[in-house]
Motif scaffolding. Sequence first.
Motif, short mmCIF file in Angstrom:
data_model
loop_
_atom_site.label_atom_id
_atom_site.label_comp_id
_atom_site.label_asym_id
_atom_site.label_seq_id
_atom_site.Cartn_x
_atom_site.Cartn_y
_atom_site.Cartn_z
N GLU A 1 1.00 -1.26 -0.13
CA GLU A 1 -0.06 -0.08 -0.01
C GLU A 1 0.71 1.21 0.08
O GLU A 1 0.33 2.51 -0.30
N LEU A 2 2.11 0.99 0.34
CA LEU A 2 3.02 2.36 0.13
C LEU A 2 3.04 2.79 -1.03
O LEU A 2 3.38 4.07 -1.45
N ARG A 3 2.68 2.08 -2.03
CA ARG A 3 2.66 2.53 -3.48
C ARG A 3 1.67 3.39 -3.73
O ARG A 3 1.68 4.44 -4.82
N ALA B 1 -1.17 3.94 -9.33
CA ALA B 1 -2.44 3.13 -9.27
C ALA B 1 -1.52 1.67 -10.20
O ALA B 1 -1.75 0.81 -9.80
N ALA B 2 -0.84 2.08 -11.17
CA ALA B 2 -0.16 1.02 -12.22
C ALA B 2 0.65 0.05 -11.19
O ALA B 2 0.72 -0.97 -11.28
N THR B 3 1.69 0.85 -10.37
CA THR B 3 2.79 0.14 -9.59
C THR B 3 1.78 -0.71 -8.56
O THR B 3 2.12 -1.93 -8.26
N TYR B 4 1.01 -0.23 -8.08
CA TYR B 4 0.08 -0.87 -6.85
C TYR B 4 -0.69 -2.13 -7.53
O TYR B 4 -0.62 -3.15 -6.54
N LEU B 5 -1.10 -2.11 -8.84
CA LEU B 5 -1.97 -3.24 -9.26
C LEU B 5 -0.87 -4.41 -9.49
O LEU B 5 -1.25 -5.37 -9.40
N VAL B 6 0.31 -3.92 -10.23
CA VAL B 6 1.32 -4.97 -10.68
C VAL B 6 1.77 -5.38 -9.21
O VAL B 6 2.42 -6.73 -9.31
N ASP B 7 1.99 -4.68 -8.31
CA ASP B 7 2.71 -5.41 -6.98
C ASP B 7 2.00 -6.15 -6.35
O ASP B 7 2.13 -7.06 -5.47
N THR B 8 0.43 -5.88 -6.33
CA THR B 8 -0.66 -6.61 -5.63
C THR B 8 -0.76 -8.07 -6.45
O THR B 8 -0.97 -8.93 -5.49
N TYR B 9 -1.04 -8.00 -7.66
CA TYR B 9 -1.61 -9.14 -8.15
C TYR B 9 -0.28 -9.80 -8.91
O TYR B 9 0.76 -9.17 -9.47
N GLN B 10 -0.42 -11.06 -9.13
CA GLN B 10 0.95 -11.98 -9.55
C GLN B 10 0.85 -12.38 -10.84
O GLN B 10 -0.18 -13.01 -11.21
N TYR B 11 1.84 -12.35 -11.68
CA TYR B 11 1.99 -13.03 -12.91
C TYR B 11 1.00 -12.28 -13.96
O TYR B 11 0.47 -11.49 -14.07
N LEU B 12 0.02 -13.42 -14.44
CA LEU B 12 -1.01 -13.32 -15.31
C LEU B 12 -2.09 -12.48 -14.71
O LEU B 12 -2.54 -11.66 -15.62
N PHE C 1 -8.79 -6.35 1.45
CA PHE C 1 -9.24 -6.37 0.14
C PHE C 1 -8.23 -7.44 -0.65
O PHE C 1 -8.82 -8.44 -1.41
N ARG C 2 -7.08 -7.32 -0.34
CA ARG C 2 -6.12 -8.54 -1.01
C ARG C 2 -6.32 -9.95 -0.36
O ARG C 2 -6.33 -10.80 -1.28
N GLU C 3 -6.46 -9.95 0.61
CA GLU C 3 -6.72 -11.54 1.45
C GLU C 3 -8.16 -12.03 0.87
O GLU C 3 -8.14 -13.19 0.83
N LYS C 4 -9.09 -11.14 0.66
CA LYS C 4 -10.22 -11.50 0.15
C LYS C 4 -10.32 -11.86 -1.15
O LYS C 4 -11.34 -12.45 -1.70
N SER C 5 -9.43 -11.55 -1.92
CA SER C 5 -9.24 -11.56 -3.39
C SER C 5 -9.46 -13.11 -3.77
O SER C 5 -8.69 -14.00 -3.20
N ALA C 6 -9.95 -13.44 -4.92
CA ALA C 6 -10.21 -14.66 -5.46
C ALA C 6 -9.05 -14.90 -6.46
O ALA C 6 -8.83 -16.18 -6.70
N TYR C 7 -8.26 -13.83 -6.83
CA TYR C 7 -7.09 -14.04 -7.24
C TYR C 7 -5.59 -14.15 -6.67
O TYR C 7 -5.70 -14.09 -5.42
N ASP C 8 -4.69 -14.50 -7.54
CA ASP C 8 -3.39 -14.69 -6.73
C ASP C 8 -2.66 -13.28 -6.61
O ASP C 8 -2.26 -12.79 -7.44
N THR C 9 -2.89 -12.67 -5.34
CA THR C 9 -2.36 -11.71 -4.86
C THR C 9 -1.26 -11.72 -3.71
O THR C 9 -1.09 -12.67 -3.22
N LEU C 10 -0.68 -10.56 -3.61
CA LEU C 10 0.45 -10.52 -2.56
C LEU C 10 -0.29 -10.50 -1.28
O LEU C 10 -0.91 -9.79 -0.77
N LYS C 11 -0.03 -11.78 -0.27
CA LYS C 11 -0.91 -11.83 0.91
C LYS C 11 0.31 -11.32 2.10
O LYS C 11 1.48 -11.54 1.92
N ASP C 12 -0.11 -10.79 3.21
CA ASP C 12 0.68 -10.56 4.21
C ASP C 12 0.71 -11.55 5.14
O ASP C 12 -0.16 -12.47 5.36
#
Length: 512
Positions: free
Chosen positions: A378-380, A429-440, A501-512
């Motif tokens: 979230e620092l992004r 927004a771009a850096t946050y989305l890319v760092d949050t979601y993984q790969y595809l 929201f990251r932890e509730k995501s159905a996609y592969d996200t960066l989890k803490d």
Amino acid sequence: MFGRGTNTTEPKEPYGSSSSSEVAFPAAVNSTDMEQQKTEEVEPIPPPVTLDWDGPDDSGNPRNWPFIDRCFQTIPPAMFGFVVTFASPVYTTATQQIQDEFHVSFETALVPLTTHTLGFALGPMLAAPLSEMFGRKYVYLSSFALFLLFTMASGLAPNIAALCVFRLIAGCVGAPALAVGAGTIGDVWDTHKDGGLAAMFFIMSPFLGSSLGPVFGGLISYHKTWRWTMWLVLLIGGPMYLWLIPFMKETYKPAILKKRAIERGLPLPPKPKGSEAIKKILLVTLFRPVHMLMTEPIVLALSLYTAFTFGVLFLFFAAIPYSFGTQYHFDRRESGLIFISSVVGIILGALTFGIIDRTFYKRRYEHAIANGRKPAVELRLLGAMVGSFGLPIALFWFAWTCKASIHWIVPALSVIFFGFGMMLIFLSAATYLVDTYQYLAAASAMAANGLLRYGFGAVFPLFTIQMYTGLGIGLATSVLAIISVVLMAVPFVFYRFGKYFREKSAYDTLKD
């Protein structure tokens, strides 16, 4: 900034080669069976073929190329992105000429801007399969050449319908330079270490192109016809294409390793079936982005915010000539020059993001890694939190100072704050989305962002004149300012609750 992952994995036997295997027999076996087994030829099943770098210092890995080479490979995608977006609004200050030549209304004369921008939303669906099959270099070679060809066709258009169609195709075939460019930056640079400036340079180029288009379009159409705005794109893009292409290298890992395997006489991995490849491409470039927009609050909220700012930028392509023309009697040349303020704001926004990234984010990132923790992604969003103040300030300022009784320089300066806020919001927004979601998932998240962003950019100019003539400059721009105040909450909410929201995501996200 654009991709995650390391250069290599642990050193292993290249390309899936294996040592000879032994055949084990059961402990209890009669002599007849053994004789039969000895006479049978046993064919071991070969392991799956895997292509990878020879090691962490593999000279073929673009991230291991000399610094000068990596810098040079950053230039083509940035320059292609600049020219493609420059072509989008370049003719908007000459719409009066299009009205006169084709006998159409002002709104109809703006439709080629919409179709060209709409092509940016559709083009990435073309870029994905091309880059998968041929690599990034050949996408640049083919798509930009076609972009120049259909830009020339636009300049020769005999009527408004042909101009709209040619501009739509030019946008579609030009968009791969934007979509594939982010992948090139990720191929060549580790954006967490030394590639932040390269990524920022690439992102800033399309915004500069969009802002400088009306500046040069106004200058050239003042002395020439609107068709010369298309010739200007060719005069810039053609020599640049011929100069850059011979020196470009392929940076796409699968394409590099496939060529190396062929040179070494090694077997290639099995190709996916045609239907499976098409299904994967459609999933990443169309279905998954739409699904993420509908189900992922992070993607939806940030995409709406960036799409709104992008839509207002394209709205200004019509609103600024109208506002300065009615209040200060500016001609198309003088109206185009107002967009220099946007360029100044974009540069200031990019510099501010770089300062935030180098001070606040990088320090905390290194401190977290040193202590064996994951840095808070979230620092992004710090840049977007700063930039969110720029939009309402700029819009309210413009709304109530763009009047004949106030000097024109006052509303012109407000556009600096707009460019500043827009750049910070998009970069964050771009850096946050890319760092949050993984790969595809990250690629799909950015595709969703682009789909909505260019959709807004295509639609906003269509209602600009009706809105400004019906409500007046002050009230029309104030409506946009009020919306920007509401959207200010987006980066602050996700800075505070992004982890949830990251932890509730159905996609592969960066989890803490």
